[in-house]
Every structure is written in C-alpha cells, then in structure tokens.
Design an enzyme around this catalytic site. Structure first.
Site, PDB file in Angstrom:
ATOM      1  N   HIS A 267       0.822  -1.201   0.000  1.00  0.00           N
ATOM      2  CA  HIS A 267       0.000   0.000   0.000  1.00  0.00           C
ATOM      3  C   HIS A 267       0.858   1.253   0.000  1.00  0.00           C
ATOM      4  CE1 HIS A 267      -2.090   3.409   1.934  1.00  0.00           C
ATOM      5  NE2 HIS A 267      -3.117   2.972   1.256  1.00  0.00           N
ATOM      6  N   CYS A 268       2.017   1.206   0.660  1.00  0.00           N
ATOM      7  CA  CYS A 268       2.717   2.447   1.009  1.00  0.00           C
ATOM      8  C   CYS A 268       3.405   3.130  -0.170  1.00  0.00           C
ATOM      9  CB  CYS A 268       3.724   2.167   2.121  1.00  0.00           C
ATOM     10  SG  CYS A 268       2.948   1.692   3.684  1.00  0.00           S
ATOM     11  N   LEU A 269       4.438   2.504  -0.729  1.00  0.00           N
ATOM     12  CA  LEU A 269       5.271   3.224  -1.687  1.00  0.00           C
ATOM     13  C   LEU A 269       4.580   3.559  -3.002  1.00  0.00           C
ATOM     14  CD1 LEU A 269       8.852   1.800  -1.159  1.00  0.00           C
ATOM     15  CD2 LEU A 269       7.603   3.545   0.082  1.00  0.00           C
ATOM     16  N   ASP A 272       1.369   6.231  -1.128  1.00  0.00           N
ATOM     17  CA  ASP A 272       1.492   7.317  -0.163  1.00  0.00           C
ATOM     18  C   ASP A 272       2.160   8.579  -0.706  1.00  0.00           C
ATOM     19  OD1 ASP A 272       0.323   5.460   1.411  1.00  0.00           O
ATOM     20  OD2 ASP A 272       1.976   5.235   2.817  1.00  0.00           O
TER      21      ASP A 272
END
Length: 431
Positions: A267-269, A272
């Site tokens: 999900h993050c890189l 975000d």
C-alpha cells in the site's frame, strides 16, 4: 517521549481488520482491553471467528486464547461498536486514477458517528494527506453524533508503522507517533497507545502526524528510485552496481543503504507519496517533482525487468515468444504474503502479452484466493522442483523469500535473472 504504563480496561473498536488493524486489535486485547474488530469483508470475519489468521504477523496461536476469553470479537455488524471508549480506523486509502479515495475512511466515520458518545476517543490511522483528520473525518463524526470534537469527544491521528514480516520491529516496540486536535485529545490518544507500545512520540498537530507518514514513505520511495535508476545506468556502463552499494554501505555516516528491485509494491510506496503530491498540486498549484520522478522510475522497473529478460534470452538464442518463464516470488517484498500493488503482476502481464508461458511460485502467496493477491488472477501457480527449474527457459527471482532453496534453484536453472542479488554464477544475470 512517554514510556509505557499499566493500562486500565477500555472498550476498543478497531475498524478494518487488515495488516494494520488486526495486529492492533490483537495487541489491544492482549494488554487487557475489550476489543471489537469490525470489517466489511464477511469472509475475513468468518476466518477470524474460526481462529484463522490471514496476516503473517498474527498467528492462529495468538488469536485462540483471545477468542476463547471473549476479549477479542470480530464482527461485520456496525451495531457492535456501541459503547466504545476508543475507536481506531485502519481502513484502506487507495488511489483512483491518481486521486485519493477516502470512501472507506468516510464510511468508517459515518459508522462511528452513530455510536459516538461524550468522552470517547476516535483515532484515524489510515495513511492520507495532511488535513484529512480535521477537514474530512471530523465533520462526518460530528454530523453523525451531534457532538463537537475537542469539546465533547477526543480526536487524533496516529500514522501506522506496520512492516509486514519484520520479526525485529513489531507494533509494540516501534515508536508510535500520536497527535490530537486539542491538548486533551492528544493526552487521551497518547494514553491509549502508551498501553500498547513501549514508546509514544507526541507531535503538535494532526497535520504534522499525517505528514510524518508521507515523509517516511516518500523518503524510501525516492531513494529506491535512485537505486533503481543507478542500476539501469550502471548495467549499461558495465559497472556492478551491487558492488558499489556494498562498498558505499561501509561508510558509517552520511549514507543509508537502498537496493534496486523489480519495482515497488504494497500500500505504502506506490500510493502514499502520490497522496502528498496530489495535496501539494491541489492546494498550492505546484508539482512535487521528486515524487513524480520517483513514480516514473519505480513504475517502469517491471518493464525494465522484461527488457533485460528479452536480452538475456536473445543472448542464449531463444525468443521470448513461446519461452517457459518461471517467476519466483509474487509478493511485493521478501518473507510476506502481501501482494498488493506487486510489481510481479505487471511483469507477468507483460510477459504473457508477449507470448511467454508464465508460471509462478511463492510459498507465502499461495493462490488467487489469497486476500492480498490482487492483479495475479489467472497466473498459474506451481511448486519449485528440479524438473520444473530445468525445463524453464528462464527463472526470474522477484521476491527473495528465505523459504526458497537457492542452492537448488542455482543448480537446476539454465538461466536466471536475479532481481534481488541472491544468486551467483555464469548462468545468473543480476538486475
């Protein structure tokens, strides 16, 4: 920073029982709180009620005593939220056509608003752009409850720092950044998390806490992009980029090790930093150039992997069309079953579109039914055997799980494209 102290029993609701929410709910129950885990996915909840975890960091063994004692109760029924002292929202915040999708956050706020009472505390943990807590989340809570945040109930933001599959840094020993919209809200949020983790780190505003999470992941995103672009240019210049990274890593100051790979996932890189870029452009009318450059480099790494594979096969007198390609590791990183936004999906799509016969092996992402195996539908899964390796025209290592038998892979594979530098030999190309 404030050290952990003995908790008093609270009725806690955790909205979202994924890789962030489930560990949080389990930890809260283990320290003595009465916990309700709410999720809209009936399949997930059914598995949890049977004591079956789908998150690597939470074993079935940890779930069993909590369920038996009734201190953790998974549910799909929003009415089970009634009477909560603390509610934490850990729902997904995906991008839709480059625009943040806060629909899950908004739905959670509406649900909690119907059950919000005076003196309760609500915390948002979902990653999002600065301003979400006060500009989006707060009005929905107030509208649903008829109460005023900061006066009638406490409200704050605390960015999640879960690293799936990391045995060293877990929820309880990773410092937790906390914030509140008022001093009393901050105190309530801080006290709750102090019952769960060793160290809490208060900051002055929710926007600072929201930016903290985006800063952490943008830092990683940009530096991974640097390593990826260096790998491309170093290969064309005939330089071993891995040797250069190893040498640079001996410097005890001023350098932090980042390595190339087939792309970024989770999900993050992939998500975000784009939240931050979107917020900057929408609010200030300016482009966040570092994020845009990092997105461009990292998003195109799967294409580069395929180009390198085509070249490697051509050098061995084989066309990609009709070749048998075995992908090892379809999770986005080592030792996890998290396949959200995995670069393996794009690699498989490109190879299949060019006529290759693609198979994949992953001991953590077992099949298409895996809850985080998005984008891998239809990809044939196999077990790694000597005969399978020997009959593959190329083996591509995408996620270097420790569970793989690397001596076996090296001994039986005629050609390997290693995107993680776990193998050596004349028949191995490193990214």
């Amino acid at each position: 920073m404030i050290r952990n102290h003995e908790p008093h029993r609270l009725r806690v609701v955790v909205v979202g029982q994924g890789y962030v929410g489930l560990p949080l709910a389990v930890r809260a129950a283990e320290v003595g709180h009465q916990v309700v885990g709410l999720d809209v996915d009936a399949g997930r909840i059914k598995r949890l009620m049977l004591g079956e975890s789908y998150v690597e960091d939470i074993s079935d063994r940890r779930l069993a005593p909590l369920l038996a004692a009734g201190v953790y109760r998974p549910t799909v029924d929003p009415s089970d939220c009634a009477g909560f002292d603390v509610a934490v929202v850990t729902v997904p915040t995906p991008l839709r056509d480059g625009v943040p999708d806060l629909s899950h956050v908004e739905d959670a706020a509406r649900t909690l608003g119907r059950h919000l009472t005076r003196g309760a505390t609500v915390v948002l943990e979902s990653t999002t752009y600065p301003g979400t807590t006060e500009e989006v989340f707060r009005p929905l809570l107030e509208h649903g409850s008829g109460l005023t945040a900061g006066r009638d109930f406490h409200l704050g933001y605390s960015p999640e720092r879960i690293d799936p599959g990391n045995p060293t840094w877990r929820l309880e020993n990773t410092p937790k950044v906390v914030s509140g919209i008022t001093p009393s809200s901050l105190e309530s949020v801080r006290d709750f998390y102090a019952s769960l983790v060793d160290t809490v780190v208060p900051v002055d505003s929710c926007k600072e806490a929201e930016l903290t999470k985006l800063l952490e992941n943008t830092f990683r995103h940009v530096n991974i992009a640097l390593a990826n672009e260096l790998a491309i240019f170093a290969h064309d210049l005939g330089i071993d980029v891995w040797a250069a990274i190893d040498a640079a890593s001996t410097k005890p100051f001023g350098f932090m090790r980042f390595t190339p790979g087939p792309g970024v996932g989770g999900h993050c890189l992939p998500v975000d930093p784009s939240y931050l870029s979107w917020r900057v452009e929408r609010t200030l009318g300016q482009n966040f150039r570092f994020v845009e450059l990092a997105n461009d480099v990292n998003n195109h790494m799967p294409d580069y992997v395929v180009r390198r594979l085509v070249t490697g096969l051509n050098e061995r007198g084989k066309p990609l069309n009709g070749s048998r390609i075995l992908l090892l590791g379809v999770a986005y990183k080592a030792n996890t079953g998290d396949a959200r936004e995995t670069p393996a999906a794009r690699v498989a799509e490109l190879l299949t579109g060019m006529g290759a016969q693609v198979q994949a092996a992953d001991p953590h992402v077992l099949d298409d039914a895996h809850p985080r195996a998005g984008g891998l539908e239809g990809l044939q899964r196999v077990e790694v055997t000597p005969s399978l390796l020997a009959t593959a025209d190329a083996v591509v290592l995408l996620a270097d799980h420790d569970a793989f038998d690397y001596p076996l892979i090296s001994a039986h594979s005629p050609y390997i494209l290693d995107c993680r530098r776990r193998l050596t030999g004349a028949h191995v190309d490193s990214l």
